[in-house]
Structures are given as structure tokens and as C-alpha cells.
Design an enzyme around this catalytic site. Structure first.
Site, PDB file in Angstrom:
ATOM      1  N   GLN A  59       0.809  -1.208   0.000  1.00  0.00           N
ATOM      2  CA  GLN A  59       0.000   0.000   0.000  1.00  0.00           C
ATOM      3  C   GLN A  59       0.851   1.271   0.000  1.00  0.00           C
ATOM      4  O   GLN A  59       2.035   1.249   0.344  1.00  0.00           O
ATOM      5  CB  GLN A  59      -0.924   0.015   1.219  1.00  0.00           C
ATOM      6  CG  GLN A  59      -2.026  -1.034   1.165  1.00  0.00           C
ATOM      7  CD  GLN A  59      -2.968  -0.914   2.349  1.00  0.00           C
ATOM      8  OE1 GLN A  59      -2.864  -1.637   3.313  1.00  0.00           O
ATOM      9  NE2 GLN A  59      -3.894   0.021   2.258  1.00  0.00           N
ATOM     10  N   HIS A  60       0.210   2.356  -0.385  1.00  0.00           N
ATOM     11  CA  HIS A  60       0.689   3.730  -0.188  1.00  0.00           C
ATOM     12  C   HIS A  60       1.781   4.205  -1.141  1.00  0.00           C
ATOM     13  O   HIS A  60       1.981   5.406  -1.283  1.00  0.00           O
ATOM     14  CB  HIS A  60       1.217   3.954   1.232  1.00  0.00           C
ATOM     15  CG  HIS A  60       0.318   3.500   2.336  1.00  0.00           C
ATOM     16  ND1 HIS A  60      -0.995   3.890   2.420  1.00  0.00           N
ATOM     17  CD2 HIS A  60       0.550   2.691   3.393  1.00  0.00           C
ATOM     18  CE1 HIS A  60      -1.536   3.340   3.504  1.00  0.00           C
ATOM     19  NE2 HIS A  60      -0.622   2.604   4.101  1.00  0.00           N
ATOM     20  N   ASP A  70      -2.301  -4.903  -0.009  1.00  0.00           N
ATOM     21  CA  ASP A  70      -1.866  -6.188   0.537  1.00  0.00           C
ATOM     22  C   ASP A  70      -2.677  -6.641   1.739  1.00  0.00           C
ATOM     23  O   ASP A  70      -2.991  -7.829   1.877  1.00  0.00           O
ATOM     24  CB  ASP A  70      -0.374  -6.162   0.861  1.00  0.00           C
ATOM     25  CG  ASP A  70       0.060  -4.968   1.700  1.00  0.00           C
ATOM     26  OD1 ASP A  70      -0.789  -4.156   2.122  1.00  0.00           O
ATOM     27  OD2 ASP A  70       1.276  -4.831   1.925  1.00  0.00           O
TER      28      ASP A  70
END
EC number: 2.7.1.17
Length: 524
Positions: free
Chosen positions: A71-72, A263
Site C-alpha cells: 500500500q501507499h 496487501d
């Protein structure tokens, strides 16, 4: 039998699993490593994906593919779709000051945190994409000027699998979009005004798809011949927005691409987590998350109010320090992880007063990006390898248990803990966790849960239906008990004996005593 593929593009590696879409049976799998670092050229992910697909025997016989990704991470593209600069990953903390700025500009203190929690479900920390955009605008204005679109790692890989057909074809899902800081889980819409606050202007962003909505179809040329246009090996698959549902794939037998997800949302799908379950994942990062029917908005910032990959919500607490705490302790003691586990179990609970606060790389929750790890209560009596090993395991688990407390404070129900990730393979972690968490701890058989969740999503896209196929739930019925034995839930599995211990109380006494790391000049 129709086959589907799930891809896990994590921080450390790319994993591919190919499973039967109807039963979930594993057919084959492959993996390839990613480079180290908190800043990575996305092309390295693509190269690893190609290698992992090849190791898994290719995708010539699958009906659908989906990607679960870390992520991110900030992937910036120019008008031509070229990567502008290496992606800043979730564990890159250089945007910590940017996070503080964004909170201050929204009113500061509790008011600023409340603004962001209400607007985007989460309070900005260095991990979130929105803070990385602010950092880019401040520190690399020439690169910032070139950016036309921003997406996440799984978005970019899905787009590449579709043949990179232009910026307007970028797609994502609500689970990963909810970790950007400029998409609202409550409303289900982008907050581009928040992006403008951070970056100075709005950028093109991926379209957010429904959980079972195809993103596109796989471009056979993208994988260099590792897939054909013949689609899968039977079964009914729908074409979604592409029309003409075809047997064994999308239109004319093409391979459908699922929307993918982050994830953690993929892991929840992979283990079949449901109401009352809290998943604790001990990997590169530590995550504690629950499946919920309502969005969270925690103004303290401890709980990120994410969405999940099914249409529900995934309140989540993330720590930067998890399995690598065990790695660091093993390296310090010059032992392997199995021997570290044996040492930890040889010491008494509480390690005779030795406590480790495991903020070895700073920390995300609590928000201490420059904090250092620390040992407390060191005496002649507990200055042994076994005590240090025990303190490392207990400290890591206590940090995750703090996250569990934050989740339940936000209304999450936690009847049991599902423990996954590389750290769950440690016998010491499995046996100590019930005492620290104060709840039954169940450990599914080792597996690639993120890739499995992506495969389950791909099966949902391929087969249709109101919910993902139930095989993940069946696969999660068997767990490792505290003594290492296995039994089936509902077929005589003994509940773990739980007892509250003083470990967490001692940890709570010292966790605020950590100090900030010093730079090369001795300055904090």
C-alpha cells in the site's frame, strides 16, 4: 477446471499463485525478489513479476488475474505514462514533516487530526501517499512539474498487465484507494481538494472499481508470450464491462484483470477473515486489522480507516517494526531464527524484567518516525541470550497488542486472532502471543495469503456471484494450535489456555521512554 492467478507484489518480493477458481486448490506458484530500499524504480517490480510468472509456469491457461500490492507507494507518471522518479514506498519516512504540515494547515492538534479523519478516514502519517506528494512538491519541484498522474504499486502493475493503454485506463479498488489520504471510505469518492492541499494541483487518478468489477483484459504482449489469447481451461467467466462473457475468460476467451487491492485487504480475503476476526500479520511491517461493516475515523491517528476488498471496511493499525525485530535479535545473538525461538522459550514470561521497545526503524503507530529502539530493566540476572530473545518476541507482540487495543477502542470486535506472515512461523511467537493478546490465537498453515486473496478476487471476477467463492474460508479451517498440533475447528480443536500476564503492563511503563535517533553530528 478454470484457473486463476493471484499476484502479491510486496516490499520484498513478487509471488504468483495459480489456483483452481472453484475449489481453491493450489496448482503451481513462483516468486522473484525485489530490491531493498524505501525508494524503488517500479520497473524492478515489473521485472520481478515477469520472473515470478515464468517461475509459476506462465499464465497461458488462466481465466483471470488480480494483483495485491504494497500500500501507499507513490508512483508518479508523466503525460506519456513514463515513471517520473523512483517510487517512495510506505516505509519511507522522509515525508514525516509533510504529514505534520498537513495536519497543522487543517487547524493543528486535535482539530487538524479530526479534519483528516473525517475527510479521508485516516490522519496523515509519513506512510500515506498524500504526504509523499507534499514532499515531492517541496523537495523536487522539477519532478513535480512533470507529474500528470499518480497511482499505487498495484494500480501500476495492473495497468502494465493491460498493456499500459494510457493514463485514462488506470484502475484501482476501494481498499488500496483508501490508503492514499485523498479518497474517502465514507463517501466512496476521491477528495481531490486534499490532493490540491498537499501537491498544489489535482492529478489524474485511477478509477475506483467495484470489488468484483474487471479492470481490463490481459495484453498477451505484456508478458512476452507467457500468456495466450486462448483464456483459461473451462468454466464460465463473465466479461463485466467488456461485454460478451466467454467461457474460460473475458471477451473471446481473453484473460480478465481483476481490480486488485492493497496487501492487507488481499490478506483478509486470503484467510477468509470475517466478523469477530482480527488478523495480525507479522511481515516486514506489522498490521492488525478487522473486518467491519462501518467505516472508522480515529482522530488520534492510531487506526487507519481503510476499506476492504469486498465492500466492507478494514480498520487497521500498522507498525513499521515486526518480523525484522526478530531478524535483528537473531543477528545480534548470532543465531538463526529457529534457535532464537528456542532461546525465547527457554526464558520465563516477562524475561525477568527485561523489556524491549522495538522501534528499531522509527515507528508509524505510535507516530514516532525518528524514534529508536531501547532495552529496559537490564540486570546481571537477565543478561543472557535467552532473556534478550524473549524480550524481542514480547516487545514486538506488545507493540502489536497496542494496535489491537486501538482497534477495539474504535468498536472492532476481537473474539480471536488469526496470526499470519513470516513471523507466525516462529514457535515462540505462536506460544507467547495468546498471553500477550489475551485471546485465542489461531495460525493457518503457511501460505501466500496476499497472493491467495488476489487469486480469490480473480475467481470472483471470473465466476461472478454476489460474494467471493467460499474456498478461502474452507482453506482457513485448519490451524496450528499452541503446542504445534493441528485440528479442525469444530472437530475437537482445544481452545488455548489463556492467562493475563504482567508483560504488557511492564511494557506500558517504558514504551514512552524511547529517544529519537541521532544524526551523524549527534543531533536528534
Amino acid at each position: 477446471m478454470p484457473l486463476v492467478a493471484g499476484i502479491d507484489s510486496s516490499t520484498q518480493s513478487c509471488k504468483v499463485v495459480v489456483r483452481d477458481a472453484e475449489t481453491g486448490a493450489l496448482v503451481r506458484q513462483g516468486r522473484a525478489p525485489h530490491p531493498d530500499g524505501t525508494e524503488v524504480d517500479p520497473r524492478a517490480w515489473w521485472d520481478a513479476l515477469l520472473a515470478a510468472v515464468a517461475a509459476a509456469g506462465g499464465l497461458a491457461d488462466v481465466a483471470a488475474v488480480a494483483v495485491g500490492g504494497q500500500q501507499h507507494g507513490m508512483v508518479c507518471l508523466d503525460e506519456a505514462g513514463q515513471v517520473v522518479r523512483p517510487a517512495l514506498l510506505w516505509n519511507d519516512t522522509r515525508s514525516a514533516d509533510a504529514a505534520r504540515e498537513l495536519i497543522a494547515e487543517a487547524g493543528g492538534g486535535e482539530a487538524g487530526r479530526r479534519f483528516w479523519a473525517d475527510a479521508a478516514g485516516s490522519v496523515p502519517v509519513a506512510s500515506f501517499t498524500v504526504t509523499k506528494l507534499r514532499w515531492l512538491a517541496r523537495h523536487e519541484p522539477a519532478n513535480a512539474d512533470r507529474v500528470a498522474a499518480v497511482c499505487l504499486p498495484h494500480d501500476w502493475l495492473t495497468w502494465r498487465l493491460a498493456g499500459a493503454p494510457g493514463l485514462d485506463a488506470l484502475r484501482t479498488d476501494r481498499g488500496d484507494a483508501s490508503g492514499t489520504g485523498y479518497w474517502s471510505p465514507r463517501t466512496g469518492e476521491y477528495r481531490l481538494d486534499l490532493m490540491e492541499r498537499a501537491f498544489g494541483r489535482a492529478l489524474r487518478v485511477p478509477m475506483v472499481l467495484a470489488p468484483d468489477e474487471p479492470a481490463s483484459v490481459l495484453d498477451p504482449a505484456a508478458l512476452g508470450g507467457q500468456v495466450s489469447t486462448g483464456g483459461g481451461s473451462g468454466g464460465t467467466a463473465r466479461g463485466g464491462g467488456f461485454g460478451g462473457a466467454a467461457r474460460g475468460g473475458g471477451p473471446a476467451g481473453q484473460v480478465l484483470l481483476g481490480p486488485g487491492t492493497g496487501d492487507n485487504a488481499a490478506a483478509a480475503l486470503g484467510v477468509g477473515a470475517g466478523p469477530g476476526d482480527v488478523v495480525v500479520s507479522i511481515g516486514t511491517s506489522g498490521t492488525v486489522f478487522a473486518v467491519a461493516d462501518t467505516p472508522a475515523a480515529d482522530p488520534t491517528g492510531a487506526v487507519a480507516g481503510f476499506a476492504d476488498a469486498t465492500g466492507r471496511y478494514l480498520p487497521l493499525v500498522c507498525t513499521l517494526n515486526a518480523a525484522r525485530v526478530l531478524d535483528a535479535a537473531a543477528a545480534l545473538l548470532r543465531v538463526g531464527l529457529d534457535e532464537l525461538s528456542e532461546l525465547a522459550l527457554a526464558a520465563p514470561p516477562g524475561a525477568d524484567g527485561l523489556v524491549m521497545v522495538p522501534y528499531l526503524e522509527g515507528e508509524r503507530t505510535p507516530d514516532r518516525p525518528t524514534a529508536s529502539g531501547s532495552l529496559h530493566g537490564l540486570t546481571l540476572g537477565n543478561s543472557t541470550p535467552a532473556h534478550l530473545a524473549r524480550a524481542a518476541v514480547e516487545g514486538m507482540l506488545c507493540a502489536l497488542a497496542d494496535g489491537l487495543d486501538a482497534l477495539t477502542a474504535q468498536g472492532a470486535t476481537a473474539r480471536r486472532i488469526i496470526l499470519v506472515g513470516g513471523g507466525a512461523r516462529s514457535a515462540a511467537v505462536r506460544r507467547i502471543a495468546p498471553q500477550v493478546f489475551g485471546r485465542p490465537v489461531l495460525v493457518p498453515p503457511p501460505g501466500e495469503y496476499v497472493a491467495d486473496g488476489a487469486a480469490r478476487q480473480a475467481a470472483w471476477v471470473a465466476l461472478g456471484g454476489a460474494a467471493p467463492p467460499p474456498w478461502a474460508v474452507d482453506a482457513a479451517e485448519e490451524y496450528a494450535a499452541d503446542d504445534g498440533s493441528r485440528s479442525r475447528r469444530g472437530v475437537g480443536r482445544a481452545e488455548l489456555e489463556l492467562s493475563e500476564c504482567a508483560v504488557r503492563a511492564r511494557y506500558a511503563q517504558v514504551r514512552e521512554l524511547v529517544v529519537d535517533r541521532l544524526d551523524s553530528g549527534g543531533n536528534p
